[in-house]
Scaffold this motif. Structure first.
Motif, PDB file in Angstrom:
ATOM      1  N   HIS A  38       0.860  -1.178   0.000  1.00 54.70           N
ATOM      2  CA  HIS A  38       0.000   0.000   0.000  1.00 54.70           C
ATOM      3  C   HIS A  38       0.897   1.228   0.000  1.00 54.70           C
ATOM      4  CE1 HIS A  38      -3.801   2.173   0.881  1.00 54.70           C
ATOM      5  NE2 HIS A  38      -4.352   1.059   0.452  1.00 54.70           N
ATOM      6  N   HIS A 308      -0.526   1.215  -6.059  1.00 54.23           N
ATOM      7  CA  HIS A 308      -1.214   0.031  -5.548  1.00 54.23           C
ATOM      8  C   HIS A 308      -2.605  -0.014  -6.161  1.00 54.23           C
ATOM      9  CE1 HIS A 308      -2.723   2.867  -2.294  1.00 54.23           C
ATOM     10  NE2 HIS A 308      -3.852   2.252  -2.619  1.00 54.23           N
ATOM     11  N   SER A 318      -4.756  -5.123  -1.697  1.00 52.00           N
ATOM     12  CA  SER A 318      -3.997  -4.064  -2.349  1.00 52.00           C
ATOM     13  C   SER A 318      -2.709  -4.628  -2.928  1.00 52.00           C
ATOM     14  CB  SER A 318      -3.679  -2.966  -1.332  1.00 52.00           C
ATOM     15  OG  SER A 318      -2.904  -1.953  -1.896  1.00 52.00           O
TER      16      SER A 318
END
Length: 337
Positions: A38, A308, A318
């Motif tokens: 992320h 992401h 993600s």
């Protein structure tokens, strides 16, 4: 089943354009086993790509080919000491790092927020002479906070920091929601704000909220990243909401300026300070619901877009995506087909 990643690149000439959205092919660099990440940022040292992202102690991945990734040890094995006084209650989940090499050191900037969704936050800074944990010189040294936002005092948020060095002058670009994205000068060693402060607001989205309400229902902008190409500075930012898995509607927009402090205009000539931006990349609704918090790098002769994306087949997890960028005849970035 192999999971392909499709993005949509938009090139609108006005805010009211209704042209069909072109669908592009899978990215140049894609692996169905793309790792979880992320808010990724990337740098290369001695043939190894390193990706840092949000997570306990700051997550780390590394790869030699951008396809097979290995998870490394987090940058910090405990909560940064300065947060105990500055941000009581911070739990060590560090957000949205940025990494650059400057004056013989790798500089890592990171965000700590003790009250997620509100600007009870600060941006810290750490350095190491190498990213290779096998090198005897490898050691992260934390230098504490650079800037902090205070609840009830500030309508900007000290998160999502990225550093751009412009002709020897270092700028910290940061912020999210409410009063938007800021640019402020740093000292040459990147250790602190340069005084007297020179503040610029370079992008924001409209808000109907009363000051200090800190709602998330509007003014949704964050994840800014500045990249220089030719005569222009390109400001990438993420609009709408992340972090909701397949219900996310995060997407990347872009504008450009002849100055690092703006004004950043979209393709239609509208200023990002008024909530504008040319839509650049969104999820396709089939493999990825949304994507965002991107960064852009010139590595080995190629411009790479890193972000992401929320994978629909993987229940909204993600995933890391890397795609080569090209530039159209008018100098605007496009994802390579």
């Amino acid at each position: 089943m192999r999971s392909y990643f499709l993005l949509v690149c938009l090139a609108v000439q006005s805010l009211m354009a209704q042209e069909p959205l072109p669908v592009v092919k899978p990215p140049l660099v894609f692996n169905p086993k793309n790792p979880h990440v992320h808010d990724p940022v990337m740098i290369k040292e001695k043939g190894v790509y390193y990706v840092f992202g949000t997570g306990k102690g700051i997550s780390k991945l590394y790869s030699k080919d951008l396809k097979t990734w290995t998870e490394g040890k987090p940058v910090f094995d405990k909560v940064p000491e300065w947060t105990k006084t500055a941000l009581p209650g911070f739990d060590g989940d560090i957000w949205a790092p940025d990494i650059i090499f400057h004056q013989g050191q790798f500089h890592l900037f990171y965000a700590c927020n003790a009250t997620p969704g509100k600007p009870n936050a600060a941006i810290g800074h750490a350095t190491t002479p190498t990213l290779d944990p096998k090198d005897p010189r490898f050691k992260w040294t934390d230098h504490g906070k650079i800037i902090q936002s205070i609840l009830g005092r500030d309508t900007w948020q000290a998160i999502d920091g990225t550093v751009f060095i412009d002709n020897g002058t270092a700028w910290l670009i940061f912020g999210s929601f409410w009063d938007g994205i800021k640019a402020v000068k740093l000292t040459p060693d990147l250790m602190q704000l340069k005084w007297p402060e020179e503040w610029h607001t370079i992008a924001r989205r409209p808000s109907q909220q009363k000051p200090y309400n800190y709602g998330l229902e509007d003014s949704q902008i964050e994840g800014a990243f500045v990249y220089k190409h030719g005569d222009y500075y390109y400001l990438f930012a993420s609009f709408d909401m992340c972090c909701r898995g397949i219900n996310s509607n995060y997407h990347v927009v872009v504008g450009r300026s002849k100055s690092i402090t703006g004004p950043y205009l979209d393709k239609a000539g509208y200023d990002m300070i008024d909530g504008n931006g040319t839509d650049f990349a969104i999820g396709d609704g089939k493999q990825y619901a949304a994507l965002g918090h991107n960064s852009v790098y010139r590595i080995d002769g190629k411009d790479l877009f890193v972000a992401h994306a929320y994978s629909i087949p993987d229940d909204g997890d993600s995933k890391l995506v890397v795609w080569e960028l090209e530039w159209d005849a008018q100098g605007w970035p496009i994802l390579k087909r």
